[in-house]
Scaffold this active site. Sequence first.
Site, PDB file in Angstrom:
ATOM      1  CD  GLU A  70      -4.126  -9.577   4.449  1.00  0.00           C
ATOM      2  OE1 GLU A  70      -4.337  -8.439   4.918  1.00  0.00           O
ATOM      3  OE2 GLU A  70      -3.252  -9.808   3.598  1.00  0.00           O
TER       4      GLU A  70
ATOM      5  CG  ASP B  32      -7.712  -6.673   3.729  1.00  0.00           C
ATOM      6  OD1 ASP B  32      -8.532  -5.913   3.187  1.00  0.00           O
ATOM      7  OD2 ASP B  32      -6.480  -6.559   3.582  1.00  0.00           O
TER       8      ASP B  32
ATOM      9  CG  HIS C 292      -1.940  -1.107   1.186  1.00  0.00           C
ATOM     10  ND1 HIS C 292      -2.950  -1.179   0.251  1.00  0.00           N
ATOM     11  CD2 HIS C 292      -2.083  -2.211   1.962  1.00  0.00           C
ATOM     12  CE1 HIS C 292      -3.680  -2.256   0.465  1.00  0.00           C
ATOM     13  NE2 HIS C 292      -3.159  -2.905   1.494  1.00  0.00           N
TER      14      HIS C 292
END
Length: 249
Positions: A140, A166, A37
């Site tokens: 996740e 997530d 990210h």
Amino acid sequence: MKKNALTIGSWLQLNSPSAAEIMSQSGFEWLTVDMEHSVTSLETMQHLLQIIEGHNIVPLVRVGENNPDLIKRVMDAGAYGIIVPMINSADDAKKAVNAVKYPPQGTRGVGIARAQGYGRNFEEYASVINRESVVIVQIEHINAVNNLEEIISVDGVDGCFIGPYDLSGSLGIPGNLTHIDVLAAVSEVERICRERKMPLGIHVVDPDISLMNKYIQAGYTLLAFSSDMLLLEKICREKMAALAQVRNK
């Protein structure tokens, strides 16, 4: 990690050598360059690793995907280990471990780069990397929770990171971290890791010491405290709010 002792690190998201240097001088035991990210390129990632290692801090990389070609290049750049997102099965975990380890333990191709001293230290590097490199899997998704026993049984998996956001999304309740189903899934991960003595971690995104203490008391030993971006954002926002009060008096 082999002793399952508490370690505290942080995330680098700003793609900034200066931020990496500041964070490396702040007392963290490890720092993770985030390539999932962020806009960090392979070239910049290597530069950040050089800075982190130069300050005797353990340099890790969170790769953007479980991709053997990407993982191989990250390791060749000098990462001591990787954090891999969306590991949902034992096969996913084996794929990540294979990409980090040389044969016979893994399938990583042999090349010469920074990690091997640009050729000078290849034999020394090859003799220790299978033993000392770190593979941390991100749990996740509810499928990962259901398959966790098999995932952490894979030789070469050194720790787990829970990704609660997530995870909540995989349960159809994105962002609802206090929902009973999310809490139950997290509790199951905690139970299994505790029983198997597998290091368990989480990213405490908000730089809140009370949250860190909560996870320490719960037995988490891989704790990421915020990130360069969030620490900067928080201090700027807080100080400007304080200045506004002074200004308006």
